[in-house]
Design an enzyme around this catalytic site. Structure first.
Site, PDB file in Angstrom:
ATOM      1  N   MET A  93      -0.295 -90.005  38.313  1.00 44.05           N
ATOM      2  CA  MET A  93       0.875 -90.813  38.089  1.00 44.05           C
ATOM      3  C   MET A  93       1.447 -90.501  36.706  1.00 44.05           C
ATOM      4  SD  MET A  93       3.139 -93.124  38.343  1.00 44.05           S
ATOM      5  CE  MET A  93       2.916 -93.376  40.042  1.00 44.05           C
ATOM      6  N   PRO A  94       1.817 -89.281  36.438  1.00 45.43           N
ATOM      7  CA  PRO A  94       2.436 -88.997  35.143  1.00 45.43           C
ATOM      8  C   PRO A  94       3.859 -89.538  35.053  1.00 45.43           C
ATOM      9  CG  PRO A  94       1.500 -87.016  36.120  1.00 45.43           C
ATOM     10  CD  PRO A  94       1.507 -88.072  37.173  1.00 45.43           C
ATOM     11  N   PHE A  95       4.245 -89.898  33.853  1.00 44.81           N
ATOM     12  CA  PHE A  95       5.625 -90.264  33.540  1.00 44.81           C
ATOM     13  C   PHE A  95       6.059 -89.338  32.415  1.00 44.81           C
ATOM     14  CE2 PHE A  95       8.688 -92.668  30.979  1.00 44.81           C
ATOM     15  CZ  PHE A  95       9.672 -92.847  31.928  1.00 44.81           C
TER      16      PHE A  95
END
Length: 125
Positions: free
Chosen positions: A1-3
């Site tokens: 879940m990278p931002f």
């Protein structure tokens, strides 16, 4: 879940910016095993007066420098991060043609309880 958040000087065409987003997504899929469709990225284009990127640490950067900040779960290993850095530099070098010296990456580790991806709940806590 990278931002991801990318900062760069304004003025590059849409295809250039899309190549950056595509390359970053591909690098995350390959180096971090990010699931398909896990794309949360923004680009901020800044006027030259609002963007400063020095040549510290023996790296001679140009006006094409991009600053990439990636927030991820605090579960990535140093080896995964190193692979990510290399893959990003390689892919952005291929398309849109950014020099490796102009790719600045900062990874922030965040605990799973710090994330809500919708519906007002902490899905990963």
């Amino acid at each position: 879940m990278p931002f991801l958040h990318i900062s760069m000087r304004a003025g590059k065409p849409e295809a250039y910016r899309q190549a950056i987003l595509d390359g970053l997504y591909r690098a995350m899929r390959e180096a971090l095993n990010v699931p398909e469709g896990d794309e949360f990225m923004t680009i901020s284009e800044l006027l030259p007066a609002n963007f400063r990127c020095g040549n510290a640490y023996g790296v001679n950067r140009s006006d094409d420098a991009v600053l990439i900040q990636i927030t991820v779960f605090a579960s990535r290993t140093p080896e995964q991060k190193q692979a990510l850095y290399r893959r990003i530099a390689d892919l952005l070098g291929e398309n849109p043609g950014i020099r490796p010296e102009d790719v600045f990456i900062n990874v922030l580790d965040a605990p799973a309880e710090n994330w809500s991806v919708g519906h007002g709940i902490a899905q990963f806590a």
